[in-house]
Design an enzyme around this catalytic site. Structure first.
Site, PDB file in Angstrom:
ATOM      1  N   ARG A  69      14.876   0.814  -1.422  1.00  0.00           N
ATOM      2  CA  ARG A  69      14.239   0.367  -3.601  1.00  0.00           C
ATOM      3  C   ARG A  69      15.050   1.393  -3.881  1.00  0.00           C
ATOM      4  O   ARG A  69      15.033   2.476  -4.030  1.00  0.00           O
ATOM      5  CB  ARG A  69      13.155  -0.372  -3.153  1.00  0.00           C
ATOM      6  CG  ARG A  69      12.842  -1.146  -2.286  1.00  0.00           C
ATOM      7  CD  ARG A  69      11.072  -1.815  -2.829  1.00  0.00           C
ATOM      8  NE  ARG A  69      10.214  -0.740  -2.387  1.00  0.00           N
ATOM      9  CZ  ARG A  69       9.708   0.420  -2.215  1.00  0.00           C
ATOM     10  NH1 ARG A  69       9.914   0.676  -3.711  1.00  0.00           N
ATOM     11  NH2 ARG A  69       9.033   1.536  -1.822  1.00  0.00           N
ATOM     12  N   TYR A 197      20.047  -5.143  -1.375  1.00  0.00           N
ATOM     13  CA  TYR A 197      18.704  -4.095   0.036  1.00  0.00           C
ATOM     14  C   TYR A 197      17.734  -5.365  -0.355  1.00  0.00           C
ATOM     15  O   TYR A 197      17.725  -5.548  -1.462  1.00  0.00           O
ATOM     16  CB  TYR A 197      19.658  -2.467  -0.449  1.00  0.00           C
ATOM     17  CG  TYR A 197      17.980  -2.915   0.576  1.00  0.00           C
ATOM     18  CD1 TYR A 197      18.420  -2.500   2.218  1.00  0.00           C
ATOM     19  CD2 TYR A 197      16.668  -2.535  -0.640  1.00  0.00           C
ATOM     20  CE1 TYR A 197      16.583  -2.419   2.270  1.00  0.00           C
ATOM     21  CE2 TYR A 197      14.878  -1.625   0.832  1.00  0.00           C
ATOM     22  CZ  TYR A 197      15.983  -2.069   1.632  1.00  0.00           C
ATOM     23  OH  TYR A 197      14.162  -1.568   2.181  1.00  0.00           O
ATOM     24  N   LYS A 206       8.410  -8.069  -2.692  1.00  0.00           N
ATOM     25  CA  LYS A 206       7.321  -7.088  -3.208  1.00  0.00           C
ATOM     26  C   LYS A 206       7.620  -7.297  -5.390  1.00  0.00           C
ATOM     27  O   LYS A 206       7.120  -7.188  -5.899  1.00  0.00           O
ATOM     28  CB  LYS A 206       8.427  -5.408  -3.995  1.00  0.00           C
ATOM     29  CG  LYS A 206       8.702  -5.046  -2.260  1.00  0.00           C
ATOM     30  CD  LYS A 206       6.910  -4.972  -1.845  1.00  0.00           C
ATOM     31  CE  LYS A 206       6.348  -4.246  -0.118  1.00  0.00           C
ATOM     32  NZ  LYS A 206       7.417  -3.468   0.786  1.00  0.00           N
ATOM     33  N   HIS A 226      -0.972  -4.152  -1.209  1.00  0.00           N
ATOM     34  CA  HIS A 226       0.163  -3.683  -0.195  1.00  0.00           C
ATOM     35  C   HIS A 226      -0.136  -3.269   1.112  1.00  0.00           C
ATOM     36  O   HIS A 226      -0.500  -2.274   1.067  1.00  0.00           O
ATOM     37  CB  HIS A 226       1.471  -2.412  -1.161  1.00  0.00           C
ATOM     38  CG  HIS A 226       2.774  -2.093  -0.884  1.00  0.00           C
ATOM     39  ND1 HIS A 226       3.004  -1.147  -0.391  1.00  0.00           N
ATOM     40  CD2 HIS A 226       3.550  -2.802   0.658  1.00  0.00           C
ATOM     41  CE1 HIS A 226       4.338  -0.716   0.420  1.00  0.00           C
ATOM     42  NE2 HIS A 226       4.533  -1.869   0.826  1.00  0.00           N
ATOM     43  N   SER A 248       4.682   3.032   1.400  1.00  0.00           N
ATOM     44  CA  SER A 248       6.185   2.712   2.055  1.00  0.00           C
ATOM     45  C   SER A 248       6.346   3.662   3.524  1.00  0.00           C
ATOM     46  O   SER A 248       6.345   5.076   3.278  1.00  0.00           O
ATOM     47  CB  SER A 248       7.161   2.602   1.337  1.00  0.00           C
ATOM     48  OG  SER A 248       7.250   0.626   0.473  1.00  0.00           O
ATOM     49  N   CYS A 250       5.228   4.472   5.589  1.00  0.00           N
ATOM     50  CA  CYS A 250       3.899   5.103   6.184  1.00  0.00           C
ATOM     51  C   CYS A 250       2.783   4.322   7.370  1.00  0.00           C
ATOM     52  O   CYS A 250       1.374   4.795   7.809  1.00  0.00           O
ATOM     53  CB  CYS A 250       2.636   5.420   5.139  1.00  0.00           C
ATOM     54  SG  CYS A 250       3.576   6.565   4.172  1.00  0.00           S
ATOM     55  N   LYS A 252       1.769   0.644   8.445  1.00  0.00           N
ATOM     56  CA  LYS A 252       1.396  -0.857   8.334  1.00  0.00           C
ATOM     57  C   LYS A 252       2.056  -1.421   9.224  1.00  0.00           C
ATOM     58  O   LYS A 252       0.842  -2.029   9.870  1.00  0.00           O
ATOM     59  CB  LYS A 252       1.785  -1.205   6.872  1.00  0.00           C
ATOM     60  CG  LYS A 252       1.046  -0.925   5.572  1.00  0.00           C
ATOM     61  CD  LYS A 252       1.181  -1.624   4.423  1.00  0.00           C
ATOM     62  CE  LYS A 252       3.074  -1.422   4.265  1.00  0.00           C
ATOM     63  NZ  LYS A 252       3.209   0.025   3.759  1.00  0.00           N
ATOM     64  N   ASP A 277       2.029  -6.902   5.481  1.00  0.00           N
ATOM     65  CA  ASP A 277       3.139  -5.453   4.003  1.00  0.00           C
ATOM     66  C   ASP A 277       2.067  -6.593   2.814  1.00  0.00           C
ATOM     67  O   ASP A 277       2.021  -5.817   2.431  1.00  0.00           O
ATOM     68  CB  ASP A 277       4.234  -5.922   4.274  1.00  0.00           C
ATOM     69  CG  ASP A 277       4.918  -4.755   3.322  1.00  0.00           C
ATOM     70  OD1 ASP A 277       4.842  -3.572   3.063  1.00  0.00           O
ATOM     71  OD2 ASP A 277       5.228  -5.256   2.759  1.00  0.00           O
ATOM     72  N   ARG A 371      16.786  -1.487   9.089  1.00  0.00           N
ATOM     73  CA  ARG A 371      15.070  -2.536   8.921  1.00  0.00           C
ATOM     74  C   ARG A 371      15.576  -3.662  10.063  1.00  0.00           C
ATOM     75  O   ARG A 371      16.485  -4.034  10.761  1.00  0.00           O
ATOM     76  CB  ARG A 371      14.609  -3.017   7.892  1.00  0.00           C
ATOM     77  CG  ARG A 371      14.191  -2.146   6.209  1.00  0.00           C
ATOM     78  CD  ARG A 371      13.105  -2.067   6.123  1.00  0.00           C
ATOM     79  NE  ARG A 371      12.559  -1.211   5.320  1.00  0.00           N
ATOM     80  CZ  ARG A 371      11.558  -0.840   5.501  1.00  0.00           C
ATOM     81  NH1 ARG A 371      10.194  -1.962   5.764  1.00  0.00           N
ATOM     82  NH2 ARG A 371      11.284  -0.344   4.561  1.00  0.00           N
ATOM     83  N   GLY A 497      -1.533   3.841  19.070  1.00  0.00           N
ATOM     84  CA  GLY A 497      -2.483   3.046  19.769  1.00  0.00           C
ATOM     85  C   GLY A 497      -3.548   3.601  19.571  1.00  0.00           C
ATOM     86  O   GLY A 497      -4.721   3.179  19.448  1.00  0.00           O
TER      87      GLY A 497
HETATM   88  P1  GTP Z   1       7.522  -0.705   5.170  1.00  0.00           P
HETATM   89  O1  GTP Z   1       7.754  -1.591   5.703  1.00  0.00           O
HETATM   90  O2  GTP Z   1       8.192   0.054   4.467  1.00  0.00           O
HETATM   91  O3  GTP Z   1       6.181  -0.775   3.816  1.00  0.00           O
HETATM   92  O4  GTP Z   1       6.286   0.577   6.125  1.00  0.00           O
HETATM   93  P2  GTP Z   1       4.904   0.118   7.339  1.00  0.00           P
HETATM   94  O5  GTP Z   1       4.145   1.010   6.263  1.00  0.00           O
HETATM   95  O6  GTP Z   1       5.704  -0.828   7.163  1.00  0.00           O
HETATM   96  O7  GTP Z   1       5.958   1.708   8.166  1.00  0.00           O
HETATM   97  P3  GTP Z   1       6.030   1.297  10.211  1.00  0.00           P
HETATM   98  O8  GTP Z   1       4.471   0.905  10.123  1.00  0.00           O
HETATM   99  O9  GTP Z   1       7.166   0.729  10.024  1.00  0.00           O
HETATM  100  O10 GTP Z   1       6.044   3.025  10.491  1.00  0.00           O
HETATM  101  C1  GTP Z   1       7.191   4.076   9.342  1.00  0.00           C
HETATM  102  C2  GTP Z   1       7.000   5.329  10.632  1.00  0.00           C
HETATM  103  O11 GTP Z   1       5.920   5.673   9.931  1.00  0.00           O
HETATM  104  C3  GTP Z   1       7.830   4.757  11.485  1.00  0.00           C
HETATM  105  O12 GTP Z   1       8.768   5.752  11.943  1.00  0.00           O
HETATM  106  C4  GTP Z   1       6.926   4.947  12.813  1.00  0.00           C
HETATM  107  O13 GTP Z   1       7.481   5.271  13.443  1.00  0.00           O
HETATM  108  C5  GTP Z   1       5.935   6.533  12.017  1.00  0.00           C
HETATM  109  N1  GTP Z   1       4.340   5.578  12.181  1.00  0.00           N
HETATM  110  C6  GTP Z   1       3.425   4.512  12.247  1.00  0.00           C
HETATM  111  N2  GTP Z   1       2.780   4.237  12.421  1.00  0.00           N
HETATM  112  C7  GTP Z   1       2.327   6.121  13.086  1.00  0.00           C
HETATM  113  C8  GTP Z   1       0.938   6.798  13.507  1.00  0.00           C
HETATM  114  O14 GTP Z   1      -0.013   6.723  13.687  1.00  0.00           O
HETATM  115  N3  GTP Z   1       1.756   8.393  13.604  1.00  0.00           N
HETATM  116  C9  GTP Z   1       2.760   8.747  13.654  1.00  0.00           C
HETATM  117  N4  GTP Z   1       2.903   9.508  13.802  1.00  0.00           N
HETATM  118  N5  GTP Z   1       4.016   8.051  12.872  1.00  0.00           N
HETATM  119  C10 GTP Z   1       3.320   6.442  12.617  1.00  0.00           C
HETATM  120  C1  SPV Z   2       8.479  -0.814   1.268  1.00  0.00           C
HETATM  121  O1  SPV Z   2       9.239  -0.198   0.892  1.00  0.00           O
HETATM  122  O2  SPV Z   2       7.399  -1.178   1.055  1.00  0.00           O
HETATM  123  C2  SPV Z   2       9.249  -2.405   1.887  1.00  0.00           C
HETATM  124  C3  SPV Z   2      10.471  -3.029   2.464  1.00  0.00           C
HETATM  125  O3  SPV Z   2       7.924  -2.754   2.690  1.00  0.00           O
HETATM  126  S1  SPV Z   2      11.134  -3.476   1.123  1.00  0.00           S
HETATM  127  O4  SPV Z   2      11.398  -4.904   1.487  1.00  0.00           O
HETATM  128  O5  SPV Z   2      12.396  -3.034   0.585  1.00  0.00           O
HETATM  129  O6  SPV Z   2      10.454  -3.143   0.049  1.00  0.00           O
HETATM  130 MN    MN Z   3       6.032  -2.735   2.189  1.00  0.00          MN
END
Ligand code: GTP
Ligand code: SPV
Ligand code: MN
Length: 588
Positions: A69, A197, A206, A226, A248, A250, A252, A277, A371, A497
């Site tokens: 983004r 993208y 979004k 979000h 993002s 982090c 989810k 998301d 992704r 987990g």
């Molecule tokens: P968007 O799709 O961008 O909104 O991201 P998201 O918030 O869904 O994040 P996602 O679950 O894909 O995690 C992003 C990154 O954070 C990955 O590289 C994970 O491995 C890492 N991650 C997720 N949960 C944890 C956790 O509990 N501990 C740690 N250390 N890393 C984590």
């Molecule tokens: C984010 O960046 O929070 C995502 C991916 O979930 S995107 O659809 O590119 O915004």
């Molecule tokens: Mn997101």
């Protein structure tokens, strides 16, 4: 496909502006999807993967300058600049329309205009909303067909109504200097040019489900957030739902699909995924807050996804999935990314399309923001309520971010307004999900900084109003931080987990079954209140990551005060009071 006058009139305008050779309506049929996949493969837009190992799966590579983004090129085009607020970029709508139409004019010449009717939320749900996206990209069509509900049934449901969202996407020349993602909340209009993208071009996600929908929600007493949504089933078979907002990349998707530790599984605990998301939430007939996931698939971060960290996400990607900017393994036409396993392919192609040897290369093979777009129905733990038209009742709202220090593993807010304060002061290290520097701590209220379609001060006020609307039926509000680091930069909490241990405390708090100690920032568990059974972590470390350091928080309060100045007199008095209260408790 429709007699809807408002839709026909807009499409006529689009045809005249964009000059396509042909117009194709997306009807949602399998045959049409198949045909489009074949066409995209013939032009190189998609690469067909091994159909035995990964049936109906494809790989796509974006332009190298178009991988995330673009927040600096994203605009809220409200009539009054003030209505976009201090955290959004703003353009005058008339000037923006002119500029964007000039950029897009004639850009479909020699191409097909695809018309995608889509529903955010189960078709026909009272909580769902309908949009039309026109695009010149088959990649966008195929992604939208996974991420949303598309086709004839949507058009039929809309009927003659004028209540739908316009979305114009044109790839143009993928020129980063002319890339704009613009939103016109007062006109229900989204225009995106010069990108291919995900978050910039899948306009249901979004752009609509957060930026436009947050504005609709403010005006109609609902919330577009979000947030992931998950259900926690206990051994008695009761399911409690929580919604969680993390910025993002982090965590989810990971939390939404969590598998509880073995000890819990043996007792009969289980997690069900409703969304990973976005959540749309509204007060239900019984007065509680109900949430739906407006999406129909997952657009998840690939790197770090593996059999151990997130087996459910990995399983979701084994069929009907589009991978973007990951590694192609030439030996067997499968895909790979950093953190999938410790066996990178030697005979491979990296995300840029260059030959790549994973055994010897020092460069990453997949883009950090690569992704997968996977159908939700593939997910082994998809909730039976996934297609529910009324949504699920939310017991707890959880905020969280990436903070190496300061923020404890978990704490509970004192009440709703204090919870709104906790959300408003969220801060997190930036990630690869948006272009720009990575790892810089920035304030990201409710994980909505890049996604709120109006003035953030008004957004805070809306949250406070929702608390009044929900009264004592409002969800309890918590904050978590899985990302505390030790002095050597290692994560102190195992995460993934094991985050279930924290969810257990949260649910127990909602039911008045768990203990806590009051601190200046809110209620923190005693170390004994978090179950460490089967975990290789000592109670001292846990005490460390639960500790609230008032010195550090006093500095934090200064940062909050500075941040709050941005909002001027749009900052609700309640939040000013909350900050004053925090400072007072800290200096006691
Ligand atoms: P968007 O799709 O961008 O909104 O991201 P998201 O918030 O869904 O994040 P996602 O679950 O894909 O995690 C992003 C990154 O954070 C990955 O590289 C994970 O491995 C890492 N991650 C997720 N949960 C944890 C956790 O509990 N501990 C740690 N250390 N890393 C984590
Ligand atoms: C984010 O960046 O929070 C995502 C991916 O979930 S995107 O659809 O590119 O915004
Ligand atoms: Mn997101």
């Amino acid at each position: 496909m429709t007699n809807n006058k408002s839709v026909i009139a807009w499409l006529d305008e689009m045809k005249e502006l964009l000059c396509p050779d042909e117009v194709v309506w997306i009807d949602g049929s399998k045959e049409q999807i198949e045909k489009l996949r074949a066409e995209a493969c013939s032009t190189g837009e998609l690469i067909k993967l091994n159909q035995e190992l990964l049936p109906e799966c494809y790989l796509h590579r974006t332009a190298v300058n178009d991988v995330a983004r673009v927040e600096d090129r994203t605009f809220i085009c409200s009539r009054k600049e003030e209505d976009a607020g201090p955290t959004n970029n703003w353009k005058d709508p008339q000037e923006a329309y002119k500029m964007l139409f000039d950029i897009a004019r004639g850009s479909y010449k020699g191409k097909t205009m695809y018309v995608i009717p889509y529903s955010m939320g189960p078709v026909g749900s009272p909580l769902a909303e309908i949009g039309f996206e026109v695009t010149d990209s088959i990649y966008v069509v195929l992604n939208m067909a996974i991420m949303t509900r598309v086709g004839k049934k949507v058009v039929e449901t809309l009927g003659d109504s004028e209540n739908w969202i316009k979305g114009l996407h044109s790839r143009c020349d993928i020129d980063p200097e002319k890339r704009y993602i613009c939103h016109f909340p007062e006109d229900n209009y989204i225009i995106s040019v010069n990108s291919g993208y995900g978050g910039n071009v899948l306009l249901g996600k979004k752009c609509f489900a957060l930026r436009i929908a947050s504005y609709l929600g403010k005006n109609n007493q609902w919330m577009a957030e979000h947030m992931l949504i998950l259900g926690i089933e206990n051994p008695q078979g009761e399911i409690k739902y929580v919604a969680a907002a993390f910025p993002s990349a982090c965590g989810k998707t990971n939390l939404a699909m969590l598998i509880p530790p073995e000890g819990y599984r043996n007792k009969g605990y289980k997690v069900w995924t409703v969304g990973d998301d976005i959540a749309w939430m509204r007060k239900g007939p019984d007065g509680r807050l109900y949430a739906i996931n407006p999406e129909n698939g997952f657009f998840g971060v690939a790197p770090g996804t593996n059999k151990k960290s997130n087996p459910n996400a990995l399983a979701s990607t084994q069929k009907g999935t589009i991978f973007t900017n990951v590694v192609l393994n030439k030996d067997n036409d499968t895909v790979w990314w950093e953190g999938l396993d410790k066996n990178p392919p030697a005979n491979a192609v990296n995300w840029k399309g260059e030959p790549w040897n994973g055994q010897t290369s020092s460069e990453k093979g997949a883009h950090p923001n690569s992704r997968f777009t996977a159908p939700a129905e593939n997910c082994p733990c998809i909730s039976p309520e996934f297609n529910s038209t009324t949504g699920v009742p939310i017991s707890a709202i959880i905020f969280g971010g990436r903070r190496a220090q300061t923020t404890p593993l978990v704490y509970q807010s004192r009440d709703w307004n204090n919870g709104v304060f906790v959300g408003s002061i969220m801060a997190s290290e930036t990630t690869a999900a948006a272009t720009g520097a990575v790892g810089v701590v920035r304030r990201d209220p409710m994980a909505m900084l890049p996604f709120c379609g109006y003035h953030m001060g008004d957004y805070f006020a809306h949250w406070i109003e929702m608390g009044e609307v929900l009264g004592d039926k409002a969800p309890k509000i918590f904050n978590v931080n899985w990302f505390r680091l030790d002095d050597e930069g290692h994560f102190l909490w195992p995460g993934f987990g094991d985050n279930f241990r924290v969810l257990e405390w949260i649910i127990n708090r909602c039911e008045g079954k768990a203990d806590a100690q009051e601190t200046a920032i809110g209620y923190v568990p005693n170390a004994e209140d978090i179950n460490l059974e089967g975990l290789d972590i000592d109670i001292e470390t846990l005490k460390d990551i639960l500790y609230v350091d008032n010195e550090k928080w006093l500095k934090e309060a200064e940062g909050i005060e500075e941040f709050y100045k941005k909002f001027g007199d749009k900052l609700p008095q309640e939040l000013k009071n909350q900050l004053a209260g925090l400072k007072e408790r800290l200096s006691k």
